[in-house]
Design an enzyme around this catalytic site. Structure first.
Site, PDB file in Angstrom:
ATOM      1  N   HIS A  17      42.825  39.167  43.724  1.00 36.26           N
ATOM      2  CA  HIS A  17      43.171  38.646  45.053  1.00 36.26           C
ATOM      3  C   HIS A  17      41.977  38.623  46.003  1.00 36.26           C
ATOM      4  CE1 HIS A  17      47.516  38.349  44.289  1.00 36.26           C
ATOM      5  NE2 HIS A  17      47.256  39.326  43.438  1.00 36.26           N
ATOM      6  N   HIS A 104      49.595  48.708  31.830  1.00 31.40           N
ATOM      7  CA  HIS A 104      48.602  47.882  32.532  1.00 31.40           C
ATOM      8  C   HIS A 104      47.367  48.759  32.739  1.00 31.40           C
ATOM      9  CE1 HIS A 104      46.996  44.585  34.828  1.00 31.40           C
ATOM     10  NE2 HIS A 104      48.097  43.870  34.566  1.00 31.40           N
ATOM     11  N   ASP A 347      53.345  36.295  33.966  1.00 31.87           N
ATOM     12  CA  ASP A 347      53.615  35.503  32.766  1.00 31.87           C
ATOM     13  C   ASP A 347      54.616  36.252  31.893  1.00 31.87           C
ATOM     14  OD1 ASP A 347      51.596  33.157  32.562  1.00 31.87           O
ATOM     15  OD2 ASP A 347      50.394  34.849  33.268  1.00 31.87           O
TER      16      ASP A 347
HETATM   17  C1  LIG Z   1      46.368  34.327  30.325  1.00 29.48           C
HETATM   18  C2  LIG Z   1      46.780  35.750  30.616  1.00 29.48           C
HETATM   19  C3  LIG Z   1      47.762  35.972  31.583  1.00 29.48           C
HETATM   20  C4  LIG Z   1      48.169  37.269  31.871  1.00 29.48           C
HETATM   21  N1  LIG Z   1      49.165  37.449  32.785  1.00 29.48           N
HETATM   22  C5  LIG Z   1      49.635  38.706  33.011  1.00 29.48           C
HETATM   23  C6  LIG Z   1      50.701  38.922  33.904  1.00 29.48           C
HETATM   24  O1  LIG Z   1      51.223  37.963  34.490  1.00 29.48           O
HETATM   25  N2  LIG Z   1      51.131  40.184  34.084  1.00 29.48           N
HETATM   26  C7  LIG Z   1      50.585  41.261  33.435  1.00 29.48           C
HETATM   27  O2  LIG Z   1      51.012  42.373  33.630  1.00 29.48           O
HETATM   28  N3  LIG Z   1      49.560  41.078  32.592  1.00 29.48           N
HETATM   29  C8  LIG Z   1      49.077  39.843  32.371  1.00 29.48           C
HETATM   30  N4  LIG Z   1      48.024  39.659  31.505  1.00 29.48           N
HETATM   31  C9  LIG Z   1      47.471  40.809  30.818  1.00 29.48           C
HETATM   32  C10 LIG Z   1      46.670  41.722  31.689  1.00 29.48           C
HETATM   33  O3  LIG Z   1      45.592  41.015  32.237  1.00 29.48           O
HETATM   34  C11 LIG Z   1      46.251  42.922  30.799  1.00 29.48           C
HETATM   35  O4  LIG Z   1      47.307  43.305  30.040  1.00 29.48           O
HETATM   36  C12 LIG Z   1      45.913  44.117  31.555  1.00 29.48           C
HETATM   37  O5  LIG Z   1      44.685  43.867  32.119  1.00 29.48           O
HETATM   38  C13 LIG Z   1      45.785  45.394  30.714  1.00 29.48           C
HETATM   39  O6  LIG Z   1      44.752  45.250  29.799  1.00 29.48           O
HETATM   40  P1  LIG Z   1      45.013  45.274  28.226  1.00 29.48           P
HETATM   41  O7  LIG Z   1      46.351  44.706  28.007  1.00 29.48           O
HETATM   42  O8  LIG Z   1      43.964  44.399  27.675  1.00 29.48           O
HETATM   43  O9  LIG Z   1      44.913  46.704  27.821  1.00 29.48           O
HETATM   44  C14 LIG Z   1      47.579  38.376  31.201  1.00 29.48           C
HETATM   45  C15 LIG Z   1      46.585  38.144  30.239  1.00 29.48           C
HETATM   46  C16 LIG Z   1      46.190  36.841  29.933  1.00 29.48           C
HETATM   47  C17 LIG Z   1      45.157  36.597  28.893  1.00 29.48           C
END
Ligand SMILES: Cc1cc2nc3c(=O)[nH]c(=O)nc-3n(C[C@H](O)[C@H](O)[C@H](O)COP(=O)(O)O)c2cc1C
Length: 421
Positions: A17, A104, A347
């Site tokens: 943000h 997260h 998402d």
């Molecule tokens: C295209 C994309 C969209 C994402 N959208 C979300 C989201 O809407 N909500 C969420 O909690 N994580 C989302 N993520 C995942 C987080 O960015 C990620 O899970 C979080 O940073 C924790 O890191 P890790 O899962 O790699 O350990 C998204 C990842 C990608 C690649």
């Protein structure tokens, strides 16, 4: 740190943000025709709010070139790329002031930095990937023009709905799946909102994502990527084996959980007699020159960390997004037990949007390796031609290899001529 690559180096910046996100990319060759439209195509495929099965955050992610080009041509100097964050709603995240979101990065960021971005996922947000996608779109354009390299990724599974990876028990990977790997185009991939280019499977994926979303839940999935027309000889023999660098690149994308090259884990269940890729006489599809090909490609185009000229393909697993509106019992930062129902726009499944991220990260890796190999070949080309090589260093037969063995020829060389003047 926030950089990736040696010869093609990408440094990304920005949080979920803040005012803008973007990158500085160094190593782009001078003389490439480049406009914002070239980069925008992949950013628009990545952007949020594309359909009702992605996050409702609405960003157009319009890219602004800041430096490194003049009159639509690259100068060889660092290219700065900026995308403004527009649809910010930090108040959506008030609950995460009290709770670290399970799975997260809130807790681990706090453990690392001692403070956290006040809203959203900070650097862990997928907004960080905008810089990579922009930098990778430039690499894709160079690779296409210089080598005819094309990179296509597609969604291979969502939750328990998957493409038929194999129809028969005794197949390493099935004909239908390998046909997609060998022939699928981006146009076919983009026809389906899931980005799974198999209509029937895509329909089921859509249904399963919508059902998860209706329950305020989320789903994981996997993305397959293929790189076609990469020359042989890319990749380094030890720590920077091509599959190792690809795995590094792919596992640095948020949400990723696994990386499999070629036949992957499934291939490990077969004996060598089935899994080996036998050599056959053939032609280099790019140059038309005689070369050795392989009749199967369970290696995924890489052997000993180095490309053999066959298609490179791999599959990446993505976990279900952590932020879900469904109530979850979990502890607050102060240790007290509570229930988190995370608000915000998220998402329900990341894989449809991950497709261009995977493609552009693959392009960054191949670009880096191409520049590295070309530097080596160029250095070798300045040496006097080799003569009087022992016969064991001279390859029999008529196959050609992209090797650094002839002081004069930096491209493919006729192997039996090595050592002769
Ligand atoms: C295209 C994309 C969209 C994402 N959208 C979300 C989201 O809407 N909500 C969420 O909690 N994580 C989302 N993520 C995942 C987080 O960015 C990620 O899970 C979080 O940073 C924790 O890191 P890790 O899962 O790699 O350990 C998204 C990842 C990608 C690649």
């Amino acid at each position: 740190m926030s950089s990736f690559g040696q010869n093609y180096r990408v440094h990304t910046y920005g949080e979920s943000h803040c005012k803008s996100v973007g990158c500085i990319v160094d190593g782009v060759p001078p003389g490439l025709r480049l406009t914002e439209e070239d980069i925008q195509v992949q950013l628009s495929r990545r952007r949020p709010g594309q359909s009702d099965i992605t996050t409702a955050r609405s960003e157009f992610d319009t890219v602004h070139l800041q430096s490194g080009t003049e009159h639509g041509v690259t100068l060889g100097t660092p290219i700065g790329l900026l995308v403004q964050n527009k649809d910010q709603r930090p108040h959506d995240y008030a609950e995460t002031d009290l709770y670290p979101r399970p799975s997260h990065a809130d807790y681990t960021y706090l453990a690392k930095y001692g403070l956290k971005a006040s809203s959203g996922g900070g650097r862990a947000s997928a907004r960080e990937t905008i810089g990579r996608v922009a930098a990778g779109a430039i690499a894709e354009k160079y690779l296409k023009q210089a080598y005819g390299i094309e990179i296509v990724a597609f969604v291979a599974s969502v939750g328990k709905i998957a493409l038929p990876f194999a129809e028969e028990e005794d197949e390493v990977l099935g004909k239908e799946y390998m046909n997609l790997v060998n022939t699928v185009t981006r146009e076919q991939v983009d026809k389906e909102i899931t980005r799974c280019p198999h209509k029937e499977t895509s329909k089921k994926m859509e249904e399963t994502i919508r059902a998860a979303k209706a329950k305020d839940d989320s789903l994981g999935g996997s993305v397959t990527c293929v790189i076609r027309n990469a020359p042989s000889g890319l990749g380094e023999p030890a720590f920077d084996k091509l599959e190792a660098v690809l795995a590094h690149a792919m596992l640095s994308i948020p949400s990723t959980k696994s990386f499999e090259i070629g036949s992957g884990i499934r291939g490990t269940t077969f004996p060598g007699s089935i899994h080996n890729d036998p050599f056959i006489e053939g032609k280099d599809p790019r140059t038309g020159q005689d070369t050795l090909r392989t009749s199967t490609n369970w290696s995924g185009g890489i052997q000993g960390g180095i490309t053999n000229g066959e298609d490179i393909y791999f599959r990446i697993g993505f976990k279900p997004p952590a932020t879900i509106a469904q109530e979850q019992p979990t502890a607050r930062y102060d240790g007290s037990a509570g229930v988190l129902a995370a608000k915000g726009r998220h998402d329900p499944c990341v894989v449809p949007r991950a497709v261009p991220i995977v493609e552009t990260m693959a392009a960054i890796v191949i670009m880096d390796m191409v520049l590295q190999q070309n530097a080596r070949k160029q250095a070798a080309s300045l040496l006097p031609p080799l003569t009087h090589l022992p016969p064991t260093m001279v390859l029999p037969g008529k196959s050609t290899v992209q090797a650094v063995v002839n002081g004069k020829d930096v491209g493919a060389v006729q192997s039996q001529k090595v050592g002769e003047e």
